[in-house]
Design an enzyme around this catalytic site. Structure first.
Site, PDB file in Angstrom:
ATOM      1  CG  HIS A  28      -5.925  -2.069   0.875  1.00 37.65           C
ATOM      2  ND1 HIS A  28      -5.300  -1.903  -0.330  1.00 37.65           N
ATOM      3  CD2 HIS A  28      -5.214  -1.319   1.761  1.00 37.65           C
ATOM      4  CE1 HIS A  28      -4.271  -1.080  -0.192  1.00 37.65           C
ATOM      5  NE2 HIS A  28      -4.196  -0.718   1.066  1.00 37.65           N
TER       6      HIS A  28
ATOM      7  CB  SER B 240      -0.965  -0.070   1.185  1.00 37.92           C
ATOM      8  OG  SER B 240      -1.903   0.951   1.121  1.00 37.92           O
TER       9      SER B 240
END
Ligand code: NAG
Ligand code: NAG
Ligand code: NAG
Ligand code: NAG
Ligand code: NAG
Ligand code: NAG
Length: 402
Positions: free
Chosen positions: A377, A170
């Protein structure tokens, strides 16, 4: 229970430190670390509990931030793991030796280095006595241009190697792309990079609040400045305990955890974080960062550009229209070998944005799309399916380069 009661309960739990029976780690001081739940253990104690060798290093950046960098040392090739936004080195450890990437890498002989980027709970010092508003004035750009080069140089010096393997998740991918485009000589120090849930352009991000937040961007920036909300999502004991409590699947208030993880991260099925590990994961996040780190992504969402942050907006609350277009990060400068791991169901990496990234990078050596249902995610680091769906392939790639 109705919604109102859930909210009330969550407030009570948040405020009442000792309402439930979770003790502070200090109560365990006389016990061996083996007898203490992982909920209470920091990176150092997690590594020690699972009987891996441990070293603590302090890396000082050019601008004086002191980063706490952990190492599971070995004679093997060095690998640097870089966590996501408001997260920490804990993220690579909390699933334990069977499932967390740091341990799995150590098991196959890598020399594992875990960074803690500026401002998180482990890296809150600056050698100069920096005033608060200056200390917190950073985003992924400073992490990319200051924290990463200092750490990479430190690791290469200590290990007497010329290159290392980079694994980022990320924000750890955003700062990597910024580093390789703004200070291109670092490309040569990267043997191979693995970008999990890569984020550059966020033009099509799907977060449910993103539109509202974007519309109020100038007001948020103004408030940050006016009320000095420089640090956000910091780690604190009460919140950690609260999370450990509500994220137990059998707990009555589990819905609070389920809602929070859906609304914040798009986790639609909480059993995708393995059942008995969820309280451990949740008690270790968030770990704190600067407000500007979030505002930077939001600014780029508004401008539909992958560019530097306009700090001057903080005192300018009239409208978003003053947001300046600055030059975009020049991704044609990125030449280190890159493998992308992307999921279709990740709110933060829309297909169109990932395609734009793919078109802009000339050194992609691998692209892996995880099409498993609802692979969201956080699952790249915290998911019960990560080992099977991500790490197996990741190890194949690493072995091609080592
Ligand atoms: C509360 O925590 C203490 C310390 O870990 C433990 O000894 C005790 O058994 C716990 N009590 C309950 C009711 O779980
Ligand atoms: C821990 O052990 C030491 C001696 O072994 C003792 O003096 C101390 O009171 C103990 N602390 C707690 C919190 O039990
Ligand atoms: C703590 O853990 C060790 C190792 O697992 C075990 O031998 C010991 O009996 C435990 N002690 C307590 C007080 O539970
Ligand atoms: C490399 O490490 C040595 C000691 O281990 C130190 O003296 C030297 O200054 C370091 N070099 C750089 C470029 O950091
Ligand atoms: C949630 O995930 C579990 C484990 O993968 C699966 O068995 C279950 O069917 C899923 N639930 C939903 C509603 O998709
Ligand atoms: C906001 O920024 C713009 C562009 O720099 C400037 O023209 C304007 O005067 C500023 N407004 C305030 C209230 O500072």
């Amino acid at each position: 229970m109705k919604m109102k009661e859930f909210i009330l309960l969550s407030v009570i739990l948040l405020l009442c430190n000792e309402c439930y029976n979770l003790s502070d780690f200090s109560h365990y001081k006389n016990k061996s670390v083996f007898n203490v739940s992982d909920v209470y253990l920091n990176s150092e104690l997690l590594i020690k509990k699972y009987q891996y060798p441990f070293e603590n290093h302090y890396v000082t950046t050019k601008d004086g931030y002191v980063l706490n960098v952990y190492r599971i040392p070995s004679q093997g090739p060095p690998v640097l793991l870089v966590h996501g936004i408001a997260d920490s080195s804990d993220s690579w450890l909390v699933l334990g030796p069977e499932n967390s990437l740091a341990f799995l890498l150590a098991d196959v002989g890598f020399d594992v280095w875990l960074i803690n980027s500026r401002g998180n709970k482990y890296s809150k010092k600056n050698v100069k006595s920096t005033p608060k508003e200056k200390f917190w004035r950073f985003t992924f750009e400073e992490i990319g241009t200051k924290d990463l080069p200092a750490t990479i140089d430190y690791v290469l010096n200590k290990t007497r190697e010329e290159k290392l393997t980079y694994i980022g998740f990320s924000q750890g991918t955003t700062s990597f792309l910024v580093l390789c485009s703004l200070i291109p000589e670092y490309n040569a120090k990267i043997k191979n990079s693995i970008l999990l849930a890569p984020i550059a352009w966020v033009n099509n991000m799907k977060h449910p609040f993103i539109e509202t937040v974007a519309l109020n961007f100038h007001k948020l920036s103004y408030l940050v400045n006016k009320f000095q909300f420089y640090e956000v999502f910091s780690s604190n004991r009460v919140q950690n305990k609260y999370h450990a409590y509500v994220c137990k699947q059998e707990s009555l208030s589990n819905i609070l955890c389920v809602l929070e993880y859906f609304l914040s991260y798009g986790l639609s099925n909480s059993s995708h974080i393995s059942k008995n590990k969820f309280p451990i994961v949740a008690s270790h996040i968030p770990a704190g960062t600067s407000s500007f780190s979030f505002l930077h992504y939001i600014q780029n969402y508004i401008l539909k550009r992958f560019q530097s942050f306009n700090y001057y907006i903080e005192s300018n609350w009239s409208t978003n229209q003053y947001l300046r277009k600055l030059p975009e990060y020049d991704l044609s400068k990125v030449s280190a070998p890159i493998t992308l791991f992307v999921s279709d169901s990740d709110w933060f990496t829309d297909k169109k944005d990932v395609n734009k990234l793919k078109r802009s990078l000339k050194s992609i050596v691998g692209y892996h799309l995880i099409s498993a249902r609802d692979f969201s995610h956080l699952e790249f680091v915290y998911g019960s399916r990560a080992k099977k769906l991500v790490y197996t392939k990741l190890f194949e790639i690493l072995s091609m380069f080592n």
